[in-house]
Motif scaffolding. Structure first.
Motif, short mmCIF file in Angstrom:
data_model
loop_
_atom_site.label_atom_id
_atom_site.label_comp_id
_atom_site.label_asym_id
_atom_site.label_seq_id
_atom_site.Cartn_x
_atom_site.Cartn_y
_atom_site.Cartn_z
N LEU A 102 5.85 1.83 -16.45
CA LEU A 102 5.16 3.05 -16.86
C LEU A 102 5.38 3.39 -18.32
CD1 LEU A 102 5.91 5.30 -13.75
CD2 LEU A 102 3.83 3.99 -14.23
N HIS A 103 6.49 2.94 -18.90
CA HIS A 103 6.85 3.37 -20.25
C HIS A 103 7.34 2.19 -21.08
CE1 HIS A 103 7.85 6.66 -17.38
NE2 HIS A 103 7.11 7.37 -18.22
N ALA A 104 7.08 2.24 -22.39
CA ALA A 104 7.74 1.33 -23.32
C ALA A 104 9.20 1.76 -23.44
CB ALA A 104 7.05 1.38 -24.68
N VAL A 105 10.08 0.79 -23.58
CA VAL A 105 11.51 1.11 -23.64
C VAL A 105 12.17 0.33 -24.78
CG1 VAL A 105 11.77 1.67 -21.19
CG2 VAL A 105 12.03 -0.69 -21.94
N GLU A 155 0.81 -1.21 0.00
CA GLU A 155 0.00 0.00 0.00
C GLU A 155 0.84 1.27 0.00
OE1 GLU A 155 -2.29 1.19 3.60
OE2 GLU A 155 -4.01 0.73 2.35
N ASP A 156 2.01 1.22 0.64
CA ASP A 156 2.82 2.42 0.75
C ASP A 156 3.88 2.53 -0.35
OD1 ASP A 156 4.61 0.47 1.52
OD2 ASP A 156 5.50 1.69 3.12
N LYS A 157 3.80 1.67 -1.37
CA LYS A 157 4.78 1.69 -2.45
C LYS A 157 4.19 2.33 -3.70
CE LYS A 157 7.91 -0.60 -0.13
NZ LYS A 157 9.16 0.04 0.30
N ALA A 158 5.05 3.05 -4.42
CA ALA A 158 4.63 3.67 -5.68
C ALA A 158 4.40 2.60 -6.74
CB ALA A 158 5.69 4.66 -6.15
N VAL A 159 3.66 2.98 -7.78
CA VAL A 159 3.44 2.07 -8.90
C VAL A 159 4.80 1.68 -9.50
CG1 VAL A 159 2.47 1.86 -11.22
CG2 VAL A 159 1.16 2.99 -9.41
N GLY A 160 5.00 0.39 -9.64
CA GLY A 160 6.25 -0.11 -10.20
C GLY A 160 7.33 -0.41 -9.20
N ASP A 161 7.04 -0.22 -7.91
CA ASP A 161 8.04 -0.48 -6.87
C ASP A 161 7.90 -1.94 -6.41
OD1 ASP A 161 9.66 -0.67 -4.64
OD2 ASP A 161 9.03 1.24 -3.78
N PHE A 162 8.85 -2.77 -6.84
CA PHE A 162 8.86 -4.19 -6.50
C PHE A 162 10.00 -4.49 -5.52
CE2 PHE A 162 6.24 -4.16 -10.19
CZ PHE A 162 5.42 -5.27 -10.10
N SER A 163 10.28 -3.54 -4.63
CA SER A 163 11.45 -3.68 -3.75
C SER A 163 11.23 -4.65 -2.59
CB SER A 163 11.85 -2.31 -3.20
OG SER A 163 10.79 -1.73 -2.47
N ASP A 164 9.97 -4.99 -2.28
CA ASP A 164 9.68 -5.96 -1.22
C ASP A 164 8.93 -7.14 -1.81
OD1 ASP A 164 10.80 -4.48 0.85
OD2 ASP A 164 8.95 -3.37 1.19
N ALA A 165 9.47 -8.34 -1.61
CA ALA A 165 8.82 -9.52 -2.16
C ALA A 165 7.56 -9.89 -1.39
CB ALA A 165 9.79 -10.69 -2.16
N TRP A 166 7.55 -9.63 -0.08
CA TRP A 166 6.42 -10.07 0.74
C TRP A 166 6.20 -9.04 1.86
CZ3 TRP A 166 3.35 -14.36 -0.10
CH2 TRP A 166 2.41 -14.64 0.90
N PRO A 167 5.67 -7.86 1.54
CA PRO A 167 5.47 -6.85 2.58
C PRO A 167 4.40 -7.27 3.57
CG PRO A 167 4.45 -6.18 0.52
CD PRO A 167 5.22 -7.42 0.22
N GLU A 213 -1.79 -2.39 -10.47
CA GLU A 213 -2.20 -1.80 -11.73
C GLU A 213 -2.07 -2.87 -12.82
OE1 GLU A 213 -3.52 1.21 -12.20
OE2 GLU A 213 -3.44 1.46 -10.02
N PRO A 214 -2.83 -2.76 -13.90
CA PRO A 214 -2.72 -3.78 -14.95
C PRO A 214 -1.30 -4.02 -15.43
CG PRO A 214 -4.68 -2.47 -15.32
CD PRO A 214 -3.95 -1.82 -14.18
N ALA A 215 -0.51 -2.97 -15.62
CA ALA A 215 0.87 -3.16 -16.07
C ALA A 215 1.71 -3.86 -15.01
CB ALA A 215 1.50 -1.81 -16.43
N GLU A 216 1.38 -3.66 -13.73
CA GLU A 216 2.10 -4.36 -12.67
C GLU A 216 1.75 -5.84 -12.66
OE1 GLU A 216 2.85 -1.27 -9.07
OE2 GLU A 216 0.74 -1.74 -9.48
N ALA A 225 7.12 -3.36 -24.21
CA ALA A 225 5.99 -2.63 -23.63
C ALA A 225 6.18 -2.49 -22.13
CB ALA A 225 4.69 -3.35 -23.95
N PRO A 226 5.46 -1.55 -21.49
CA PRO A 226 5.62 -1.33 -20.05
C PRO A 226 5.47 -2.61 -19.24
CG PRO A 226 4.30 0.41 -21.00
CD PRO A 226 4.50 -0.60 -22.09
N GLY A 227 6.51 -2.96 -18.46
CA GLY A 227 6.47 -4.11 -17.59
C GLY A 227 6.48 -5.45 -18.29
N ASP A 228 6.68 -5.47 -19.59
CA ASP A 228 6.53 -6.68 -20.38
C ASP A 228 7.89 -7.35 -20.58
OD1 ASP A 228 5.25 -8.62 -21.86
OD2 ASP A 228 4.25 -7.21 -23.20
#
Length: 439
Positions: free
Chosen positions: A388-391, A221-233, A289-292, A428-431
């Motif tokens: 968030l972005h295609a790269v 809940e306290d992480k921004a979109v795309g923040d995967f820094s904790d595997a099991w918060p 989010e769907p991209a997450e 694509a984002p997150g792909d």
């Protein structure tokens, strides 16, 4: 008194699932479908169970048809025969028949039989009692090709160890249960879902299951979109504390830690696809989010997963899933269906390749992995960690593979030229992209 299920022939015995789902090289794409004894589009009724075989057939045809159309081929389904009433044999026969018709294999939790006997899980040191509780259950379901396996325990913790809210067991108990299940239902999987990688090796040493069935819920809940820094918060709902942070591995590290803890055993990864409803767990997990959600799946595959499961399909009293309480699809279900369609195309390749870090490519962003197959095929998995972005990702092949002249996207068929030992692909984002190298 033990539950007695009369043996009903539902077809010939299931073939051993030695490769993917059904032994046909079909990559497992599963979902937790908790409410097996009740229509999930029943708008919250507490008493209207599937006690009528004709109505049950209409319900299951709709639900399993939807699952198949959305790209799922496995459902982890709660089944409590008592909830089906006096005609439970007919209703269970309908359940298995409709699952088979729609190509859905079932994983059934044994805990529902245990629950019929009271707090049996606290007495499981008595192996005879466990076997008596499960015997009739297995005798019934082993005759259906629709049944893929059984969940023995959910998130077990070794006796004497701290851990999440799982069931405390002796590792050897898991082995006893697995051996009993596999003897009673040859070819079926006996599974326990692991939630703590620190205990995984000890538990697997006792259980010796054929796959690792692994929960990873990284989005807090306290992480921004795309923040995967904790595997099991995890946090404390009472005082608002949060237990994530520096002491937690990242989502990506966790996937590797489990693979390294128990090498040579395939992973089926259960991804976070839910939103807790307050006040349940108000200070940690949140809705992806769907991209997450796409990234959860693609990261698991890039790190070597041999099966993907989503938690959860329907909405319950404490959590929203891929469908809302009125059975309407959510944006997460729409994204899961798109992801599943891609995974289906990749599936036969995913089952035959093995991660080989001796051939790991360099990538300009995200992560890159080298894979090989038994026929000498060479593959590169390119994962974007930007949701968030295609790269555009520049891939430099390992020196041993510098002779490759082309690459083909396994899912989409797009071809790329390899020049000077490298190539550039848009992700694509997150792909992710799985590329097969050619001369």
């Amino acid at each position: 008194m033990l539950l007695v299920l009369s043996l009903v022939q539902c077809g010939s015995g299931a073939p051993p699932p030695d490769e993917g789902v059904s032994g046909r090289g079909e990559f497992p794409i599963g979902v937790y479908f908790v409410r097996g004894q009740k229509p999930i589009f029943d708008e919250g009724s507490e008493t209207d169970f599937r006690a009528d075989p004709d109505q049950a057939r209409a319900d299951y045809a709709r639900e399993f048809g939807d699952l198949a159309a959305e790209g799922f081929n496995v459902a982890v389904m709660s089944v409590d025969p008592i909830a089906f009433g006096d005609r439970y044999q007919e209703v269970l026969g309908v359940l298995l028949d409709e699952a088979q018709k729609n190509g859905i294999r079932l994983i059934l939790p044994l805990g529902h039989v245990q629950g019929l006997l009271g707090e049996l899980r606290d007495k499981l040191s008595d192996a005879d009692l466990y076997q008596a509780a499960a015997q009739d259950y297995l005798e019934y379901f082993k005759n259906s090709p629709a049944v893929l396996g059984y969940v023995v325990f959910d998130e077990p913790v070794p006796e004497g160890e701290p851990g999440p809210d799982g069931q405390v067991v002796k590792p050897e108990q898991l082995g006893q249960a697995r051996a009993f299940i596999e003897a009673a239902h040859p070819g079926a999987y006996a599974l326990s879902s692991w939630a703590d990688v620190n205990h995984m090796a000890a538990l697997q040493a006792g259980m010796q299951s054929r796959v690792l069935f692994m929960d990873v819920y990284p989005l807090a809940e306290d992480k921004a979109v795309g923040d995967f820094s904790d595997a099991w918060p995890r946090g404390n709902p009472d005082d608002g504390s949060f237990a994530g942070g520096a002491d937690q591995p990242t989502y990506y590290a966790y996937l590797d830690m489990s693979r390294e803890a128990v090498p040579d055993v395939p992973q089926w990864v259960i991804v976070q696809a839910f939103e807790p409803i307050p006040p349940e767990h108000p200070h940690y997990w949140r809705r992806p989010e769907p991209a997450e959600l796409r990234h959860e799946v693609m990261a698991a595959l890039a790190h070597g997963a041999k099966g993907i499961f989503y938690f959860l399909y329907q909405s319950e009293s404490w959590v929203h899933g891929l469908r809302d309480a009125s059975y309407r699809p959510t944006p997460l279900l729409e994204e899961a269906a798109r992801v599943n369609a891609k995974v289906q195309k990749m599936g036969p390749t995913l089952l035959k390749i093995t991660r080989n870090d001796a051939f790991r490519p360099e990538v300009s962003s995200g992560e890159g992995f080298g894979y090989t197959d038994a026929e000498g095929g060479r593959y590169v998995f390119v994962l974007s960690t930007d949701v968030l972005h295609a790269v555009d990702v520049t891939v430099t092949l390992p020196a041993a593979w510098s002779g490759a002249g082309s690459a083909v996207d396994v899912a989409g068929g797009e071809s790329f030229a390899v020049r000077s030992g490298g190539l550039t692909v848009n992700v694509a984002p997150g792909d992710a992209r799985l590329l097969r190298l050619g001369e």
